[in-house]
Enzyme design. Sequence first.
Site, mmCIF file in Angstrom:
data_model
loop_
_atom_site.group_PDB
_atom_site.id
_atom_site.type_symbol
_atom_site.label_atom_id
_atom_site.label_comp_id
_atom_site.label_asym_id
_atom_site.label_seq_id
_atom_site.Cartn_x
_atom_site.Cartn_y
_atom_site.Cartn_z
ATOM 1 N N SER A 118 0.812 -1.216 0.000
ATOM 2 C CA SER A 118 0.000 0.000 0.000
ATOM 3 C C SER A 118 0.844 1.263 0.000
ATOM 4 O O SER A 118 0.330 2.352 -0.251
ATOM 5 C CB SER A 118 -0.899 0.030 1.247
ATOM 6 O OG SER A 118 -1.712 -1.108 1.315
ATOM 7 N N HIS A 139 -1.198 -2.842 -6.864
ATOM 8 C CA HIS A 139 -1.949 -2.501 -5.663
ATOM 9 C C HIS A 139 -3.444 -2.656 -5.943
ATOM 10 O O HIS A 139 -4.081 -1.788 -6.529
ATOM 11 C CB HIS A 139 -1.626 -1.070 -5.228
ATOM 12 C CG HIS A 139 -2.313 -0.658 -3.973
ATOM 13 N ND1 HIS A 139 -2.646 0.652 -3.699
ATOM 14 C CD2 HIS A 139 -2.752 -1.381 -2.898
ATOM 15 C CE1 HIS A 139 -3.243 0.717 -2.528
ATOM 16 N NE2 HIS A 139 -3.329 -0.505 -2.030
ATOM 17 N N GLU A 151 -3.716 -0.171 -8.980
ATOM 18 C CA GLU A 151 -2.624 0.787 -9.151
ATOM 19 C C GLU A 151 -1.390 0.024 -9.618
ATOM 20 O O GLU A 151 -0.945 -0.902 -8.945
ATOM 21 C CB GLU A 151 -2.293 1.488 -7.824
ATOM 22 C CG GLU A 151 -3.076 2.733 -7.543
ATOM 23 C CD GLU A 151 -2.530 3.479 -6.344
ATOM 24 O OE1 GLU A 151 -2.273 4.685 -6.464
ATOM 25 O OE2 GLU A 151 -2.367 2.859 -5.272
ATOM 26 N N ASN A 189 -3.346 5.922 -1.436
ATOM 27 C CA ASN A 189 -3.146 6.128 -0.004
ATOM 28 C C ASN A 189 -2.512 7.468 0.332
ATOM 29 O O ASN A 189 -2.656 7.950 1.460
ATOM 30 C CB ASN A 189 -2.317 4.978 0.569
ATOM 31 C CG ASN A 189 -3.165 3.740 0.761
ATOM 32 O OD1 ASN A 189 -4.258 3.804 1.306
ATOM 33 N ND2 ASN A 189 -2.688 2.611 0.271
#
Length: 296
Positions: A118, A139, A151, A189
């Site tokens: 992450s 991700h 991602e 994130n």
Amino acid sequence: MKHISIIGAGTMGNGIAHTFAQFDYKVSLIDVTKDSLDKGIATITRNLDRMVSKEKISEDDKKRTLANITTFTSIADGAKNADLVVEAATENEKIKLDIFRELDKVCPSEAILSSNTSSIPITKIAAVTNRPKQVIGMHFMNPVPIMKLVEIIRGYNTSDEVTKTVVDLSKNLGKVPTEVNDYPGFVANRILMPMINEAVETLYNNVAGVQEIDTVMKLGMAHPMGPLQLADFIGLDVCLSILEVMYDGFKNPKYAPCPLLVNMVRAGKLGVKSGEGFYDYRENKKAEKVSSQFDS
């Protein structure tokens, strides 16, 4: 590319395994204990049962998906024939680096090594291998079988060929791959965690209560889930770990975790996984705000 090895049978790992297996890839699901693997397979089975009940897949589809998954407690055994590895272990840098060192030794020389991290830079992960051109970030979002985004994080040395292969593979899974640059937290994130952290700060400063904060964000900002409830589902320990990686990577105080978040993790209140976080999930009770002992 047909043989996929998944490291970790937890929430993300079993979801990734489910998704690949449903699209007829041969999946090796790897974890350190048989109990963890059994729990992962049980979760996949329950999720497939839900899909059958909603008539999204047939009973034969379910059986075929489960038959595509083989479990292993050894990385050496589970990854020795991998075309692609997706590491989905706990968000701990040392653990991930150790895993990639081992993968580099046991996987075929042409295998692509990816991480579902992450926040940890892919370039740092790639640096512990002898194949940095073949290391990339994938991700996935939770719940993996449902969420479309992946991602794709390209490390400093990741090759064009590997990037294209992983992008095309993600599309084959019905996902929408989005390429981003390799900085702590990436895009998802880097934006999400400061928002969650600010929601925790708002609670910490007694601006409003848990349900009030989440209601404002759901009804006022059209979020499907409030930030505190979302943090519970992600895992407060995971949120803390990501914030710490970004704080360390950027040296910017805006990423410093709220003391309330730190204390809740220390107290073992991690959200859904522990039964209690900002809400109470124990004994399948309707979610309730936790005790005011954390309100100040």
